[in-house]
Design a protein around this motif. Structure first.
Motif, PDB file in Angstrom:
ATOM      1  N   LEU A 144      51.244   9.939   6.628  1.00  0.00           N
ATOM      2  CA  LEU A 144      49.933  10.375   7.112  1.00  0.00           C
ATOM      3  C   LEU A 144      49.676   9.988   8.556  1.00  0.00           C
ATOM      4  N   TYR A 145      50.527   9.162   9.147  1.00  0.00           N
ATOM      5  CA  TYR A 145      50.469   8.924  10.588  1.00  0.00           C
ATOM      6  C   TYR A 145      51.210  10.018  11.361  1.00  0.00           C
ATOM      7  N   CYS A 146      51.987  10.840  10.659  1.00  0.00           N
ATOM      8  CA  CYS A 146      52.636  11.969  11.321  1.00  0.00           C
ATOM      9  C   CYS A 146      51.601  13.069  11.564  1.00  0.00           C
ATOM     10  N   ASP A 147      51.907  13.963  12.483  1.00  0.00           N
ATOM     11  CA  ASP A 147      50.929  14.976  12.875  1.00  0.00           C
ATOM     12  C   ASP A 147      50.732  16.035  11.811  1.00  0.00           C
ATOM     13  N   MET A 148      51.787  16.370  11.098  1.00  0.00           N
ATOM     14  CA  MET A 148      51.715  17.324   9.999  1.00  0.00           C
ATOM     15  C   MET A 148      52.692  16.891   8.916  1.00  0.00           C
ATOM     16  N   VAL A 149      52.335  17.176   7.677  1.00  0.00           N
ATOM     17  CA  VAL A 149      53.207  16.874   6.538  1.00  0.00           C
ATOM     18  C   VAL A 149      53.482  18.166   5.792  1.00  0.00           C
ATOM     19  N   ILE A 150      54.740  18.444   5.538  1.00  0.00           N
ATOM     20  CA  ILE A 150      55.144  19.544   4.665  1.00  0.00           C
ATOM     21  C   ILE A 150      55.894  18.931   3.492  1.00  0.00           C
ATOM     22  N   ALA A 151      55.497  19.288   2.285  1.00  0.00           N
ATOM     23  CA  ALA A 151      56.038  18.636   1.097  1.00  0.00           C
ATOM     24  C   ALA A 151      56.718  19.619   0.173  1.00  0.00           C
ATOM     25  N   ALA A 152      57.680  19.138  -0.572  1.00  0.00           N
ATOM     26  CA  ALA A 152      58.227  19.912  -1.684  1.00  0.00           C
ATOM     27  C   ALA A 152      57.149  20.077  -2.740  1.00  0.00           C
ATOM     28  N   ASP A 153      57.153  21.226  -3.413  1.00  0.00           N
ATOM     29  CA  ASP A 153      56.144  21.475  -4.446  1.00  0.00           C
ATOM     30  C   ASP A 153      56.097  20.354  -5.477  1.00  0.00           C
ATOM     31  N   ASP A 154      57.276  19.817  -5.813  1.00  0.00           N
ATOM     32  CA  ASP A 154      57.335  18.809  -6.877  1.00  0.00           C
ATOM     33  C   ASP A 154      57.339  17.383  -6.348  1.00  0.00           C
ATOM     34  N   LEU A 166      41.668   9.691  -5.496  1.00  0.00           N
ATOM     35  CA  LEU A 166      43.068   9.273  -5.519  1.00  0.00           C
ATOM     36  C   LEU A 166      43.216   7.759  -5.433  1.00  0.00           C
ATOM     37  N   LEU A 167      42.419   7.117  -4.601  1.00  0.00           N
ATOM     38  CA  LEU A 167      42.613   5.689  -4.375  1.00  0.00           C
ATOM     39  C   LEU A 167      41.975   4.825  -5.451  1.00  0.00           C
ATOM     40  N   LEU A 168      40.851   5.258  -6.007  1.00  0.00           N
ATOM     41  CA  LEU A 168      40.236   4.455  -7.057  1.00  0.00           C
ATOM     42  C   LEU A 168      41.031   4.493  -8.353  1.00  0.00           C
ATOM     43  N   SER A 169      41.794   5.559  -8.557  1.00  0.00           N
ATOM     44  CA  SER A 169      42.610   5.677  -9.772  1.00  0.00           C
ATOM     45  C   SER A 169      44.063   5.284  -9.542  1.00  0.00           C
ATOM     46  N   GLY A 170      44.539   5.411  -8.303  1.00  0.00           N
ATOM     47  CA  GLY A 170      45.962   5.230  -8.048  1.00  0.00           C
ATOM     48  C   GLY A 170      46.802   6.396  -8.515  1.00  0.00           C
ATOM     49  N   ASP A 171      46.166   7.483  -8.948  1.00  0.00           N
ATOM     50  CA  ASP A 171      46.915   8.651  -9.411  1.00  0.00           C
ATOM     51  C   ASP A 171      47.651   9.313  -8.248  1.00  0.00           C
ATOM     52  N   VAL A 172      48.718  10.018  -8.585  1.00  0.00           N
ATOM     53  CA  VAL A 172      49.465  10.779  -7.589  1.00  0.00           C
ATOM     54  C   VAL A 172      49.106  12.247  -7.704  1.00  0.00           C
ATOM     55  N   VAL A 173      49.454  12.992  -6.668  1.00  0.00           N
ATOM     56  CA  VAL A 173      49.230  14.426  -6.652  1.00  0.00           C
ATOM     57  C   VAL A 173      50.554  15.085  -6.269  1.00  0.00           C
ATOM     58  N   SER A 174      50.848  16.230  -6.829  1.00  0.00           N
ATOM     59  CA  SER A 174      52.086  16.932  -6.488  1.00  0.00           C
ATOM     60  C   SER A 174      51.995  17.486  -5.072  1.00  0.00           C
ATOM     61  N   GLY A 175      53.138  17.789  -4.494  1.00  0.00           N
ATOM     62  CA  GLY A 175      53.140  18.401  -3.175  1.00  0.00           C
ATOM     63  C   GLY A 175      52.377  19.700  -3.158  1.00  0.00           C
ATOM     64  N   ARG A 176      52.532  20.507  -4.211  1.00  0.00           N
ATOM     65  CA  ARG A 176      51.825  21.791  -4.287  1.00  0.00           C
ATOM     66  C   ARG A 176      50.320  21.572  -4.267  1.00  0.00           C
ATOM     67  N   ALA A 181      56.429  23.780  -0.334  1.00  0.00           N
ATOM     68  CA  ALA A 181      57.444  24.802  -0.583  1.00  0.00           C
ATOM     69  C   ALA A 181      58.317  24.332  -1.735  1.00  0.00           C
ATOM     70  N   PRO A 182      58.969  25.263  -2.437  1.00  0.00           N
ATOM     71  CA  PRO A 182      59.963  24.829  -3.426  1.00  0.00           C
ATOM     72  C   PRO A 182      60.980  23.899  -2.771  1.00  0.00           C
ATOM     73  N   ALA A 183      61.470  22.935  -3.530  1.00  0.00           N
ATOM     74  CA  ALA A 183      62.382  21.944  -2.957  1.00  0.00           C
ATOM     75  C   ALA A 183      63.571  22.596  -2.267  1.00  0.00           C
ATOM     76  N   SER A 184      64.061  23.686  -2.826  1.00  0.00           N
ATOM     77  CA  SER A 184      65.222  24.367  -2.249  1.00  0.00           C
ATOM     78  C   SER A 184      64.910  25.035  -0.909  1.00  0.00           C
ATOM     79  N   GLU A 185      63.625  25.242  -0.633  1.00  0.00           N
ATOM     80  CA  GLU A 185      63.217  25.918   0.593  1.00  0.00           C
ATOM     81  C   GLU A 185      62.534  24.984   1.589  1.00  0.00           C
ATOM     82  N   LEU A 186      62.456  23.701   1.254  1.00  0.00           N
ATOM     83  CA  LEU A 186      61.712  22.762   2.087  1.00  0.00           C
ATOM     84  C   LEU A 186      62.305  22.638   3.482  1.00  0.00           C
TER      85      LEU A 186
END
Length: 292
Positions: A137-147, A178-188, A200-205
């Motif tokens: 999150l210190y990076c300017d943009m984040v692109i994640a795999a869907d999963d 997110l922070l009060l629960s500690g739950d995670v969220v998928s990239g999608r 993006a799908p992992a194969s296309e990331l």
């Protein structure tokens, strides 16, 4: 011979077609962040930022994960080895101020993507949790795999994000969810709430990330810097720098809670991995999904 990057045991640097790739390269520890890795990370970013042959920087992780957090196994080993008697230097957590001081030194290294002039894109796959989110999150943009799995499960027992860029990416309600629960969220789903700019799908990331990187690399680097820095100045005027400074103190405060003491006792008796499993068991899969 590099000007800024003095070693490459945990981080590698490659340059091609005006794009520098800085890779967290310790897959045996799932790229968990140690002090030594972060020193190399900062050096690699400064190297790329200084080189005229580079316009854009991509940060990724070797192996199955982007970054599984701070290297807590080595951290707990270091805590155990520290003498309780006063010494010449601060210990990691002898006092509230010692703890905050230590966190601020890590913060200076992690903040490097934010303060350098060239744009930095984080390519996130696998787990990006705890300290991994501080870095991404210190990076300017984040692109994640869907999963990809993105979140800060450590808030369930261990502390609070010591850098805290969450509010500025998702606003107060999703930051709390997110922070009060500690739950995670998928990239999608992270893309749906604005935590990442795209998924993006992992194969296309790789294709997705490099398409953006090469697109930006066609722009004059000085113009890239101009537009990056004015947005970051706006973030600082909105309090991002102050919040980051206070986040280290809030994490130190959280380290004094009963939950942290109980977790540390579990680490001492069970080991870190088993303690983390026990911490997370009541939350099941621990993943939140937006309703839309």
């Amino acid at each position: 011979m590099h000007k800024w990057m003095k070693s490459s045991e945990f981080v590698s640097l490659e340059i091609s077609e005006r794009v520098a790739r800085v890779t967290l390269n310790h897959p045996a520890r799932r790229n968990a962040l140690s002090w030594d890795m972060l020193v190399e990370f900062r050096g690699a970013l400064l190297e790329a930022d200084d080189l005229r042959a580079v316009s854009v920087i991509v940060v990724d992780g070797a192996g199955p994960d982007f970054c599984a957090g701070y290297d807590m196994q080595s951290a707990y080993a270091r805590y155990a080895a520290e003498s309780p008697e006063p010494g010449a230097y601060r210990t990691s957590s002898a006092t509230f101020d010692d703890d905050a001081w230590k966190l601020e030194r890590f913060q200076e290294l992690l903040r490097t993507p934010f303060v350098i002039h060239k744009p930095v894109i984080a390519k996130v796959h696998g787990n990006c949790v705890a300290g991994g989110t501080d870095l991404a999150l210190y990076c300017d943009m984040v692109i994640a795999a869907d999963d990809a799995r993105i979140g800060f499960p450590a808030t369930r027992a261990m502390g609070s994000p010591p850098n805290h860029m969450w509010f500025y990416n998702v606003g107060p309600q999703w930051a709390k969810r997110l922070l009060l629960s500690g739950d995670v969220v998928s990239g999608r789903d992270a893309a749906k709430i604005g935590l990442v700019v795209a998924s993006a799908p992992a194969s296309e990331l790789e294709h997705e990330v490099m398409t953006l990187a090469r697109r930006l690399a066609t722009v004059d680097p000085d113009l890239l810097a101009t537009n990056k820095r004015i947005v970051n100045i706006a973030l600082e005027l909105a309090g991002a720098g102050t919040v980051a400074r206070l986040a280290a103190e809030m994490d130190s405060r959280a380290h004094l809670t009963q939950a942290k003491k109980e977790f540390d006792a579990d680490v001492a008796s069970l080991g870190f991995k088993a303690a983390a499993r026990r911490r997370d068991a009541p939350f099941g899969a621990g993943e939140v999904k937006p309703s839309w």
